[in-house]
Design a protein around this motif. Structure first.
Motif, PDB file in Angstrom:
ATOM      1  N   ILE A   1      -1.545   0.776  -2.519  1.00  0.00           N
ATOM      2  CA  ILE A   1      -0.665  -0.028  -2.067  1.00  0.00           C
ATOM      3  C   ILE A   1      -0.331  -0.881  -3.433  1.00  0.00           C
ATOM      4  CG2 ILE A   1      -0.285  -2.341  -0.526  1.00  0.00           C
ATOM      5  CD1 ILE A   1      -2.911  -0.883   0.936  1.00  0.00           C
TER       6      ILE A   1
ATOM      7  N   HIS B   1      -6.479   0.150  -0.323  1.00  0.00           N
ATOM      8  CA  HIS B   1      -6.744  -0.649   0.714  1.00  0.00           C
ATOM      9  C   HIS B   1      -7.834  -1.711   0.788  1.00  0.00           C
ATOM     10  CE1 HIS B   1      -9.498   1.010   3.716  1.00  0.00           C
ATOM     11  NE2 HIS B   1      -8.956   2.262   3.282  1.00  0.00           N
TER      12      HIS B   1
ATOM     13  N   LYS C   1       3.303  -4.652  -0.528  1.00  0.00           N
ATOM     14  CA  LYS C   1       4.474  -3.766   0.064  1.00  0.00           C
ATOM     15  C   LYS C   1       3.807  -3.031   1.291  1.00  0.00           C
ATOM     16  CE  LYS C   1       8.243  -1.477  -0.571  1.00  0.00           C
ATOM     17  NZ  LYS C   1       9.441  -1.823  -0.748  1.00  0.00           N
ATOM     18  N   ARG C   2       4.649  -3.390   2.386  1.00  0.00           N
ATOM     19  CA  ARG C   2       4.259  -2.677   3.600  1.00  0.00           C
ATOM     20  C   ARG C   2       5.323  -1.729   3.816  1.00  0.00           C
ATOM     21  NH1 ARG C   2       3.351  -7.972   7.506  1.00  0.00           N
ATOM     22  NH2 ARG C   2       0.896  -8.002   7.010  1.00  0.00           N
ATOM     23  N   SER C   3       5.295  -0.661   4.463  1.00  0.00           N
ATOM     24  CA  SER C   3       6.270   0.293   4.814  1.00  0.00           C
ATOM     25  C   SER C   3       7.479  -0.554   5.428  1.00  0.00           C
ATOM     26  CB  SER C   3       5.675   1.104   6.192  1.00  0.00           C
ATOM     27  OG  SER C   3       5.505   0.638   7.206  1.00  0.00           O
ATOM     28  N   SER C   4       7.271  -1.444   5.902  1.00  0.00           N
ATOM     29  CA  SER C   4       8.525  -2.262   6.318  1.00  0.00           C
ATOM     30  C   SER C   4       9.168  -3.204   5.162  1.00  0.00           C
ATOM     31  CB  SER C   4       8.176  -3.267   7.537  1.00  0.00           C
ATOM     32  OG  SER C   4       7.329  -4.069   7.268  1.00  0.00           O
TER      33      SER C   4
ATOM     34  N   TRP D   1       8.344  -6.100   1.508  1.00  0.00           N
ATOM     35  CA  TRP D   1       7.096  -6.823   0.885  1.00  0.00           C
ATOM     36  C   TRP D   1       6.788  -7.842   2.100  1.00  0.00           C
ATOM     37  CZ3 TRP D   1       4.718  -5.967  -3.457  1.00  0.00           C
ATOM     38  CH2 TRP D   1       5.372  -5.258  -4.220  1.00  0.00           C
ATOM     39  N   ALA D   2       5.413  -8.187   2.090  1.00  0.00           N
ATOM     40  CA  ALA D   2       4.806  -8.994   2.846  1.00  0.00           C
ATOM     41  C   ALA D   2       4.551 -10.192   1.937  1.00  0.00           C
ATOM     42  CB  ALA D   2       3.387  -8.603   3.560  1.00  0.00           C
TER      43      ALA D   2
ATOM     44  N   ILE E   1      -0.681 -11.616   8.200  1.00  0.00           N
ATOM     45  CA  ILE E   1      -1.401 -10.801   7.765  1.00  0.00           C
ATOM     46  C   ILE E   1      -2.994 -10.656   8.168  1.00  0.00           C
ATOM     47  CG2 ILE E   1      -2.854 -10.333   5.515  1.00  0.00           C
ATOM     48  CD1 ILE E   1      -0.499 -12.043   3.980  1.00  0.00           C
TER      49      ILE E   1
ATOM     50  N   TYR F   1      -2.270 -12.271  13.273  1.00  0.00           N
ATOM     51  CA  TYR F   1      -1.422 -11.130  13.160  1.00  0.00           C
ATOM     52  C   TYR F   1      -1.824 -10.291  14.513  1.00  0.00           C
ATOM     53  CZ  TYR F   1      -0.110  -6.562  11.558  1.00  0.00           C
ATOM     54  OH  TYR F   1       0.375  -5.454  11.261  1.00  0.00           O
TER      55      TYR F   1
ATOM     56  N   ARG G   1      -1.357  -0.366  10.009  1.00  0.00           N
ATOM     57  CA  ARG G   1      -0.501   0.355   9.068  1.00  0.00           C
ATOM     58  C   ARG G   1      -1.370   0.818   8.101  1.00  0.00           C
ATOM     59  NH1 ARG G   1       2.193  -4.654   9.502  1.00  0.00           N
ATOM     60  NH2 ARG G   1       4.392  -4.299  10.350  1.00  0.00           N
ATOM     61  N   ARG G   2      -2.451   0.421   7.740  1.00  0.00           N
ATOM     62  CA  ARG G   2      -3.428   1.169   6.874  1.00  0.00           C
ATOM     63  C   ARG G   2      -4.195   2.282   7.310  1.00  0.00           C
ATOM     64  NH1 ARG G   2      -6.533  -4.283   5.011  1.00  0.00           N
ATOM     65  NH2 ARG G   2      -6.758  -4.108   7.289  1.00  0.00           N
TER      66      ARG G   2
END
Length: 67
Positions: free
Chosen positions: A8, A22, A38-41, A43-44, A51, A59, A64-65
């Motif tokens: 990640i 992770h 970075k997330r698939s969607s 930047w968080a 989170i 959350y 996602r992990r």
């Protein structure tokens, strides 16, 4: 056959970038060392985006992990 962990992309509070596992992401979030990751969607941003595991139960997004 060895399974590689997903790496990640993270940005530390001092502006440096890195790739971490992770499990390391969890540790860094707990130590308040990160500005974003970075997330698939996209930047968080820590402190702005929800989170998982932040302790407040806010959350509610999808897993996602990879385990």
């Amino acid at each position: 056959m060895e399974v590689q962990s997903m790496m990640i992309r993270v940005m530390y509070s001092d502006g440096r970038f890195d790739l971490v596992k992770h499990t390391t992401l969890d540790q860094l979030l707990g130590q308040n060392c990160l500005a974003s990751f970075k997330r698939s969607s996209g930047w968080a941003v820590v402190g702005r985006d929800p989170i998982r595991g932040s302790g407040d139960g806010a959350y509610r997004g999808p897993e996602r992990r990879v385990g």
